[in-house]
Design a protein around this motif. Sequence first.
Motif, PDB file in Angstrom:
ATOM      1  N   ARG A 131      -0.203  -6.800  -0.398  1.00  0.00           N
ATOM      2  CA  ARG A 131      -1.155  -5.705  -0.596  1.00  0.00           C
ATOM      3  C   ARG A 131      -0.504  -4.695  -1.536  1.00  0.00           C
ATOM      4  N   ALA A 161       0.902 -10.275  -7.572  1.00  0.00           N
ATOM      5  CA  ALA A 161      -0.128 -10.660  -6.604  1.00  0.00           C
ATOM      6  C   ALA A 161      -0.510 -12.128  -6.775  1.00  0.00           C
ATOM      7  N   ARG A 185      -3.241  -9.383  -3.061  1.00  0.00           N
ATOM      8  CA  ARG A 185      -4.406  -8.692  -3.605  1.00  0.00           C
ATOM      9  C   ARG A 185      -3.978  -7.302  -4.054  1.00  0.00           C
ATOM     10  N   ARG A 198      -5.240  -3.125  -4.809  1.00  0.00           N
ATOM     11  CA  ARG A 198      -6.213  -2.030  -4.718  1.00  0.00           C
ATOM     12  C   ARG A 198      -5.931  -1.106  -5.888  1.00  0.00           C
ATOM     13  N   VAL A 239      -7.125 -12.536  -9.388  1.00  0.00           N
ATOM     14  CA  VAL A 239      -6.497 -11.813  -8.286  1.00  0.00           C
ATOM     15  C   VAL A 239      -7.570 -10.984  -7.582  1.00  0.00           C
ATOM     16  N   PRO A 240      -7.698 -11.138  -6.264  1.00  0.00           N
ATOM     17  CA  PRO A 240      -8.657 -10.312  -5.533  1.00  0.00           C
ATOM     18  C   PRO A 240      -8.297  -8.825  -5.675  1.00  0.00           C
ATOM     19  N   ALA A 241      -9.312  -8.022  -5.933  1.00  0.00           N
ATOM     20  CA  ALA A 241      -9.065  -6.588  -6.132  1.00  0.00           C
ATOM     21  C   ALA A 241     -10.263  -5.783  -5.659  1.00  0.00           C
TER      22      ALA A 241
END
Length: 148
Positions: free
Chosen positions: A4, A26, A32, A34, A78-80
């Motif tokens: 994270r 990541a 992921r 933020r 990449v999940p964001a």
Amino acid sequence: MYKRILVPVDGSETSTRALVAALQMARETGGRVRLVHALDELAYLSGYEYSADLLKAARDQGSRVLEDAQAMAKSAAVPADSRLVEAAGRRLGELVAQEARDWEADLVVVGTHGRRGMSRILLGSGAEQVLRLAPVPVLAVRTPQAAD
């Protein structure tokens, strides 16, 4: 290890370099990111009747910065997610530290200009604030300095 990763972004070359580093990490760890953009309302209020328009323009610009960063994350697979945070009267370091706690970040990746001497005193250092206040490790990604 780092799953994270919190990344403050402002659209500058420096924050883009930090974002690229965070996305690489990541991707390698299956993590992921933020993305956070801080909007300091006090910086945009002038006392004139157009201050509401200036604030709207600042919010629109912050949203564009986050959209561009989201597009980079998507391109990197990449999940964001992202947050536009209104931070009237709060320092960047305080805001990033609070976001890191609230989101339970493992790492903060921040860009730094590596200023020294008088320019650091006059311009301050958001990265230094983040380093001092973050509740988790911080990776500071430095912009290469031009040769003198």
